[in-house]
Design a protein around this motif. Structure first.
Motif: not given
Ligand SMILES: Cc1cc2nc3c(=O)[nH]c(=O)nc-3n(C[C@H](O)[C@H](O)[C@H](O)COP(=O)(O)OP(=O)(O)OC[C@H]3O[C@@H](n4cnc5c(N)ncnc54)[C@H](O)[C@@H]3O)c2cc1C
Length: 397
Positions: A165-184
């Motif tokens: 999936e290509i999602k346009l107009a989706e600016k990433v503003v933060s990333i929270k990294s945990e042990t096995n996954q990250s929340t974008v």
């Protein structure tokens, strides 16, 4: 859960995503791009040259990926009916003191495995480019031209066909990294994924900083401005005419490029952009500019190379000075033959000590891979860089 999120819909992000899906189609992948279209920044505003790999230090990532990427790109264009031309280019020495550098370049090209490089006398130079001023030259038959926006769009199309999936107009503003996954987190949504790949070009350092406390490089944006030759003067340039590069500033030195989409461009120069995506002289982002000026590495570069920087700036404001630089290669060119062209902004990583990072730079962490520096020839090399980054990512699945 999503397996892979790629941040950035430029040619590097798209090629990386494509290689991942081609190798392992079952992985769930999304690509996030902040603009409404793909390839809006470096990829869509470059010189459109398929570089041969002539210049780069043998064994460097640039040399390896450019030469491999060159062949992958040509095969890709053939398979997908993207117009390209291998027209060759001349590198021109205009004075005696450039001759040793020209010779070094010839040797380097041979070390990089380029075949059929030819040394040119003044007469031979004129046979290839009749209007050029030079005392000697090199002919590089492999160099070509292509429209990288078309290439990137095709990568995107194939990627979507493979189920990404290509999602346009989706600016990433933060990333929270945990042990096995990250929340974008984007301005609209949030996504949880096992692996994040940062290919954010001019903002690659900003995205890197979302998961690292200390980032040891900063992207310094250099705007490259072009002129176009008036239609009736295009006959002055057959294909591509380049100066001998200054080893200290390989990306400086205006050249002439026949474009795959038509027309001939002259330029680009390289001036500090007062905004990362600042395509006009009047574009200023005070926050971004202040950050650049405060970066210790930039201050060191500025202190060392201010004279060169002012020269570039002067040529940016004075068409007469820009024309004079072009006349070194093409004495017949006049100010009135040039019309305003576009501009591109290069993302150049600069470390704290004032080193402009020359090679491609990829930093790996547990859940994230940061493509920190992907300057020219990253468009030529895109499929090879994509393969390299994809391989690093796929090891995790
Ligand atoms: C003037 C100029 C001339 C050049 N000439 C050539 C050439 O002739 N041949 C060649 O091989 N190379 C050339 N290059 C280099 C080449 O264009 C680049 O190296 C290449 O395009 C880099 O691709 P990229 O995907 O890393 O960056 P980009 O194309 O800049 O893509 C990065 C993407 O990330 C997106 N992004 C940024 N931040 C975020 C965020 N927070 N969230 C979501 N998305 C984000 C941006 O919107 C952008 O679309 C040139 C470059 C310039 C500027």
């Amino acid at each position: 859960m999503i397996d892979v999120i790629v941040i950035g819909g430029g040619i590097v992000g798209l090629a990386t995503a494509l290689k991942i899906k081609q190798t392992n189609p079952s992985l769930k992948l999304i690509l996030l791009e902040k603009e409404n279209e793909l390839a809006k920044h470096q990829t869509g505003n470059n010189s459109g040259v398929i570089h041969s790999g002539l210049y780069y230090k043998p064994g460097s990532l640039k040399a390896i990926n450019c030469i491999k990427g060159y062949h992958l790109l040509i095969d890709f264009c053939k398979q997908n009916e993207i117009p390209f031309e291998l027209c060759g280019k001349v590198v021109v020495a205009t004075s005696e003191n450039e001759l040793p550098l020209l010779e070094n370049l010839f040797v380097r090209g041979q070390q990089n495995g380029l075949e059929n490089l030819r040394k040119l006398s003044q007469g031979e130079l004129k046979e290839i480019e009749p209007h050029v001023n030079g005392i000697r030259g090199i002919f590089v038959p492999q160099t070509g031209i292509v429209d990288y926006k078309l290439v990137a769009q095709k990568y995107g199309e194939l990627l979507t066909n493979l189920g990404a999936e290509i999602k346009l107009a989706e600016k990433v503003v933060s990333i929270k990294s945990e042990t096995n996954q990250s929340t974008v987190v984007t301005e609209k949504n949030s996504y949880v994924a096992k692996l994040i790949i940062n290919c954010a070009g001019l903002y690659s350092d900003k995205v890197t900083a979302m998961t690292r406390e200390k980032v040891n490089y900063k992207i310094i944006p250099f705007r490259g401005e072009y002129y176009k030759l008036r239609k009736e003067k295009e006959y002055l340039v057959k294909n591509l005419i380049y100066p001998v590069p200054d080893p200290n500033f390989p990306f400086l030195g205006v050249h002439f490029t026949r474009m795959a989409k038509g027309g001939v461009e002259a330029g680009p120069n390289a001036v500090l952009a007062f905004k990362r995506e600042g395509y006009k002289k009047s574009d200023i982002n005070l926050g971004e500019l202040a950050e650049t000026l405060a970066w210790p590495g930039f201050q060191k570069v500025a202190a060392k190379y201010w004279r060169t920087g002012f020269g570039e700036m002067y040529r940016s404001f004075s068409k007469a000075a820009f024309t004079k630089a072009l006349q070194k290669l093409l004495p017949e060119i006049k100010e009135e033959d040039l019309i305003e062209g576009g501009a591109g902004v290069r993302a150049q990583a600069c470390d704290r000590d004032g080193g402009l990072v020359d090679d491609f730079l990829i930093l790996e962490e547990t859940n994230i891979i940061n493509v920190c520096n992907a300057p020219s020839p990253a468009a030529t090399s895109s499929l090879s860089i994509g393969e390299t980054v994809a391989a690093l990512g796929l090891k995790r699945f």
